[in-house]
Design an enzyme around this catalytic site. Structure first.
Site, PDB file in Angstrom:
ATOM      1  N   CYS A   1      14.691  55.001  17.887  1.00 31.56           N
ATOM      2  CA  CYS A   1      15.950  54.383  17.455  1.00 31.56           C
ATOM      3  C   CYS A   1      15.537  52.986  16.655  1.00 31.56           C
ATOM      4  CB  CYS A   1      16.950  54.281  18.282  1.00 31.56           C
ATOM      5  SG  CYS A   1      17.221  55.870  19.143  1.00 31.56           S
TER       6      CYS A   1
ATOM      7  N   HIS B   1      23.151  47.075  18.305  1.00 33.80           N
ATOM      8  CA  HIS B   1      22.586  48.241  18.536  1.00 33.80           C
ATOM      9  C   HIS B   1      23.658  49.281  19.250  1.00 33.80           C
ATOM     10  CE1 HIS B   1      19.811  51.650  18.790  1.00 33.80           C
ATOM     11  NE2 HIS B   1      19.897  51.629  19.916  1.00 33.80           N
TER      12      HIS B   1
ATOM     13  N   HIS C   1      25.479  57.668  16.885  1.00 33.93           N
ATOM     14  CA  HIS C   1      24.100  57.119  16.934  1.00 33.93           C
ATOM     15  C   HIS C   1      23.273  58.088  16.041  1.00 33.93           C
ATOM     16  CE1 HIS C   1      20.573  55.245  17.867  1.00 33.93           C
ATOM     17  NE2 HIS C   1      20.364  55.391  19.337  1.00 33.93           N
TER      18      HIS C   1
END
Length: 420
Positions: free
Chosen positions: A174, A312, A349
């Site tokens: 990620c 994040h 996400h």
């Protein structure tokens, strides 16, 4: 004097919109992009939601069955090498080039490079491998490899656009597309390229999403209005999303000379490892704290100068807490706390695409003079107290913005953007 990288073009194919205008509207109005899904036709699965991409369909592994908006031309020879997220990414890159007022001919030169990020396409990898098994190795899809593995975006886009500068793909889970942006910045700052295209994409299907259920990382909440709620005490995991995002980075001198409109300057970045776990964030956010400190030092910016942090925070209990502690370690005592939100509350996400998507969001916020709020946040987790978490979007122009990304293995990246 080192060149200054700037952002001159953006392209969006996302759960909250398939162009700049719709993404901007969703961010301002805090509109999420979640829909009910039922993978494999199995209602017993705990995953009920995804950040879906509208206007596209990939009902089979055969590209002839695929549907995408026809304003984005993709020829037969090109699409044969694509995964679904390659189609998203190609459409986003066409947008970004048009936004930057560039043609394909303008990027087919030694001064332009391409950095990409994706996790590949398990959907096509499974289909291709099953074909090999069924034919006992006597029949192999000639495009099966280049369409499915993690480098598929850079393979296909570099060839199609005749890129002659630096070309690479980044795989740090990620944090992948944030790494791509950081290293693209360095190519420009070091004079190795004058323009860099950064493109990221992810499939949004069962093969990409459900493995995260095995890690207990996904939310089982079936309510689209509350399932993705970073920093909220009732969060229970993230909502996966996909799509494609593209950014055009240029040497400021080049952009100015051709009269390009500039979204934001990219003034610094930093990275650091947690040295802790393959999948779980450091409990005190040690690696992310170091990444932020290094990014601020690279940018020659003090913590008190930061107006906004796009966190994040994915809406997982451990990850959000870890980042909150890292943020407090950097900004407590600075005399001025930045506004903080996670736009994953709206987008979900997007995995390896997340850093590129959120950097594009930050650039849009700087250009359009607003700070996106923290949607769906009602009860702040006590472990996350002390942050200036927004509940609504502010019509305030941020001048210095941080974008954080974290990935498996403790990869942490922080990017610093500023108004020009």
């Amino acid at each position: 004097m080192a060149a200054v990288p700037v952002i001159t073009g953006l392209g969006f194919i996302t759960s909250i919109g398939n162009d700049r205008a719709s993404v901007l509207r969703s961010l301002r109005e805090l509109r999420h992009g979640f829909e009910r899904v039922e993978f494999f036709g199995n209602p017993a699965l705990p995953v009920k939601l995804a950040g879906t991409v509208k206007g596209f369909a990939f009902p089979s592994p055969n590209w002839r069955d695929w549907v995408w908006p026809r304003e984005y031309p993709i020829d037969r020879e090109t699409i044969r090498g694509f995964a679904p997220h390659g189609v998203y990414a190609a459409c986003a890159l066409q947008q970004a080039l048009a936004d930057a007022r560039l043609t394909p001919g303008d990027v087919a030169n030694e001064d332009t490079g391409l950095y990409c990020a994706s996790s590949g396409s398990p959907y096509l990898l499974v289909a291709s491998t099953n074909q090999v098994y069924a034919a006992k190795g006597e029949r192999v899809n000639p495009m099966g490899l280049v369409s499915s593995i993690a480098g598929t975006l850079n393979f296909n886009l570099a060839s199609h656009y005749k890129i002659q500068g630096p070309v690479a793909g980044f795989v740090s889970a990620c944090a992948s597309s944030s790494h791509a942006i950081g290293f693209a910045m360095d190519e420009i700052r070091l004079g190795r390229a004058r323009r860099m295209l950064v493109v990221a994409g992810e499939d949004i299907n069962a093969e990409t999403v459900l493995p995260f259920a095995g890690l207990r990382a996904l939310s089982s909440n079936p309510d689209p209005a509350t399932a993705s709620r970073p920093f909220d005490t009732r969060r229970d995991g993230f909502i996966a999303s996909g799509g494609g995002v593209a950014l055009v980075l240029e040497d400021r001198a080049l952009a100015t000379a051709r009269g390009a409109s500039i979204y934001a300057d990219l003034i610094g970045w930093g990275q650091a490892g947690d040295g802790h776990s393959i999948a779980i964030s450091h409990p005190e956010g040690a690696g992310l704290r170091r990444a932020m400190v290094r990014a601020l030092a690279d940018a020659h910016v003090a913590p008190a100068d930061v107006d906004y942090v796009n966190a994040h925070a994915t809406s997982t209990p451990i990850g959000d807490r870890s980042e909150a502690l890292a943020l407090r370690a950097v900004f407590d005592g600075s005399g001025r706390a930045p506004k903080v939100s996670s736009t994953k509350a709206l987008t979900g996400h997007a995995l390896s695409m997340a850093g590129a998507l959120e950097t594009a969001v930050c650039a849009l916020a700087i250009k359009e003079r607003f700070i996106p709020g923290a949607a769906h946040l009602e009860q702040v987790d006590p472990a996350c107290e002390g942050l200036d978490l927004l509940r609504t979007t502010l019509d305030t122009a941020p001048r210095v913005v941080l974008n954080n990304s974290s990935g498996f293995g403790g990869s942490n990246v922080c990017l610093v953007l500023a108004a020009g």
